[in-house]
Motif scaffolding. Structure first.
Motif, PDB file in Angstrom:
ATOM      1  N   GLY A 158       0.807  -1.207   0.000  1.00  9.38           N
ATOM      2  CA  GLY A 158       0.000   0.000   0.000  1.00  9.38           C
ATOM      3  C   GLY A 158       0.839   1.255   0.000  1.00  9.38           C
ATOM      4  N   THR A 159       1.887   1.275   0.810  1.00  3.75           N
ATOM      5  CA  THR A 159       2.765   2.432   0.873  1.00  3.75           C
ATOM      6  C   THR A 159       3.525   2.605  -0.433  1.00  3.75           C
ATOM      7  N   TYR A 160       3.980   1.510  -0.996  1.00  4.92           N
ATOM      8  CA  TYR A 160       4.798   1.568  -2.209  1.00  4.92           C
ATOM      9  C   TYR A 160       3.991   2.071  -3.391  1.00  4.92           C
ATOM     10  N   LEU A 161       2.776   1.579  -3.529  1.00  4.06           N
ATOM     11  CA  LEU A 161       1.976   1.909  -4.701  1.00  4.06           C
ATOM     12  C   LEU A 161       1.166   3.192  -4.535  1.00  4.06           C
ATOM     13  N   ASN A 162       0.968   3.640  -3.310  1.00  2.00           N
ATOM     14  CA  ASN A 162       0.091   4.792  -3.098  1.00  2.00           C
ATOM     15  C   ASN A 162       0.784   6.004  -2.488  1.00  2.00           C
ATOM     16  N   GLY A 163       2.089   5.955  -2.352  1.00  2.00           N
ATOM     17  CA  GLY A 163       2.801   7.101  -1.797  1.00  2.00           C
ATOM     18  C   GLY A 163       3.678   6.679  -0.642  1.00  2.00           C
ATOM     19  N   GLY A 164       4.452   7.591  -0.128  1.00  2.00           N
ATOM     20  CA  GLY A 164       5.293   7.287   1.022  1.00  2.00           C
ATOM     21  C   GLY A 164       6.737   7.080   0.626  1.00  2.00           C
ATOM     22  N   TYR A 165       6.996   6.216  -0.343  1.00  2.00           N
ATOM     23  CA  TYR A 165       8.373   5.978  -0.762  1.00  2.00           C
ATOM     24  C   TYR A 165       8.871   7.133  -1.632  1.00  2.00           C
ATOM     25  N   CYS A 166       8.078   7.491  -2.616  1.00  2.00           N
ATOM     26  CA  CYS A 166       8.469   8.575  -3.530  1.00  2.00           C
ATOM     27  C   CYS A 166       7.252   9.446  -3.797  1.00  2.00           C
ATOM     28  N   ALA A 167       6.879  10.248  -2.845  1.00  2.00           N
ATOM     29  CA  ALA A 167       5.735  11.151  -2.980  1.00  2.00           C
ATOM     30  C   ALA A 167       4.489  10.384  -3.380  1.00  2.00           C
ATOM     31  N   ALA A 168       4.052  10.529  -4.621  1.00  4.02           N
ATOM     32  CA  ALA A 168       2.793   9.909  -5.038  1.00  4.02           C
ATOM     33  C   ALA A 168       2.920   8.433  -5.332  1.00  4.02           C
ATOM     34  N   GLY A 169       4.117   7.896  -5.270  1.00  3.97           N
ATOM     35  CA  GLY A 169       4.277   6.474  -5.465  1.00  3.97           C
ATOM     36  C   GLY A 169       4.159   6.037  -6.910  1.00  3.97           C
ATOM     37  N   TYR A 170       3.935   4.748  -7.086  1.00  2.00           N
ATOM     38  CA  TYR A 170       3.895   4.138  -8.406  1.00  2.00           C
ATOM     39  C   TYR A 170       2.475   3.772  -8.811  1.00  2.00           C
ATOM     40  N   ALA A 171       2.282   3.600 -10.111  1.00  2.00           N
ATOM     41  CA  ALA A 171       1.010   3.136 -10.644  1.00  2.00           C
ATOM     42  C   ALA A 171       1.273   1.987 -11.602  1.00  2.00           C
ATOM     43  N   SER A 172       0.336   1.057 -11.687  1.00  2.00           N
ATOM     44  CA  SER A 172       0.456  -0.053 -12.624  1.00  2.00           C
ATOM     45  C   SER A 172       0.240   0.450 -14.037  1.00  2.00           C
ATOM     46  N   VAL A 173       0.948  -0.150 -14.994  1.00  2.00           N
ATOM     47  CA  VAL A 173       0.741   0.203 -16.402  1.00  2.00           C
ATOM     48  C   VAL A 173      -0.044  -0.882 -17.130  1.00  2.00           C
ATOM     49  N   GLY A 174      -0.639  -1.800 -16.396  1.00  2.00           N
ATOM     50  CA  GLY A 174      -1.511  -2.784 -17.009  1.00  2.00           C
ATOM     51  C   GLY A 174      -0.809  -3.909 -17.741  1.00  2.00           C
ATOM     52  N   LEU A 175       0.381  -4.274 -17.297  1.00  2.00           N
ATOM     53  CA  LEU A 175       1.105  -5.386 -17.916  1.00  2.00           C
ATOM     54  C   LEU A 175       1.484  -6.417 -16.860  1.00  2.00           C
ATOM     55  N   ASP A 176       0.557  -6.674 -15.949  1.00  2.00           N
ATOM     56  CA  ASP A 176       0.815  -7.625 -14.868  1.00  2.00           C
ATOM     57  C   ASP A 176       0.845  -9.058 -15.379  1.00  2.00           C
TER      58      ASP A 176
END
Length: 202
Positions: free
Chosen positions: A175-193
């Motif tokens: 949750g922290t990694y994908l939604n913020g905390g590590y690098c401001a707004a964090g990361y988002a998926s690009v739909g290639l899971d």
């Protein structure tokens, strides 16, 4: 039950653009019920070796891996593994320029090597971290800056709350990694899971 981090420790990609290769090595070993090496040097060496199979092309080694080549590597190492790539049109898209090449390549790869493309609801039931893990290609959200938006990073989600990040060689809160905390707004998926199901133990 959470992912067994003691049995399957995280892998470190080292100071190279080998996050995709490291993620592929980590998941391939997990599918074979084998852990990656414990030492940093051995982990970096493994990531470097796997990079030869997962990189975009031999001429673009420094650009990193592709989801299609990662899937091929895992299937080669563990033929009994099942790999699924969800194709929900509403959520799996990106305006990043390289996306238009990676999605078709993944589609061709999966359709010719006994993988599966399909709606997420068609993915078999299972417990994340026990039956399957998810290799995620992620990128910074647009307002993080142009270069961050155009770049990408591979991680492995090992359960509902945990991500294995090969950049640090550690497990972090999803949750922290994908939604913020590590690098401001964090990361988002690009739909290639890639949903990777491992076979039952022999």
């Amino acid at each position: 039950m959470p992912f067994d981090q003691l049995a399957y420790p995280a892998i470190n990609q080292g100071p190279h653009p080998h996050c995709g290769a490291a993620s592929a090595a980590f998941v391939a070993r997990w599918c074979q019920y084998q852990a990656v090496p414990n030492s940093y040097n051995d982990q970096v060496a493994l990531s470097t070796t796997v990079m030869r199979d997962t990189c975009l092309t031999r001429c673009t080694y420094s650009l990193g891996s592709t989801p299609a080549n990662i899937a091929s590597y895992i299937k080669k190492q563990c033929p009994a593994a099942r790999i699924y790539a969800p194709t929900e049109i509403a959520t799996n898209w990106s305006l990043r320029p390289w996306y238009i090449f990676l999605r078709p390549a993944l589609h061709i790869n999966l359709s010719t090597t006994n993988f599966s493309m399909g709606w997420k609801c068609l993915i078999p039931n299972g417990i994340m971290g026990q039956d399957y893990v998810v290799i995620k290609m992620i990128s910074k959200r647009p307002y993080e800056g142009c270069m961050e938006y155009l770049g990408a990073h591979f991680v492995v989600q090992v359960d509902d709350t945990t991500i294995m990040d090969p950049a640090d060689g550690d497990f972090v809160d999803a949750g922290t990694y994908l939604n913020g905390g590590y690098c401001a707004a964090g990361y988002a998926s690009v739909g290639l899971d890639l949903y990777v199901f491992r076979p039952p133990p022999v």
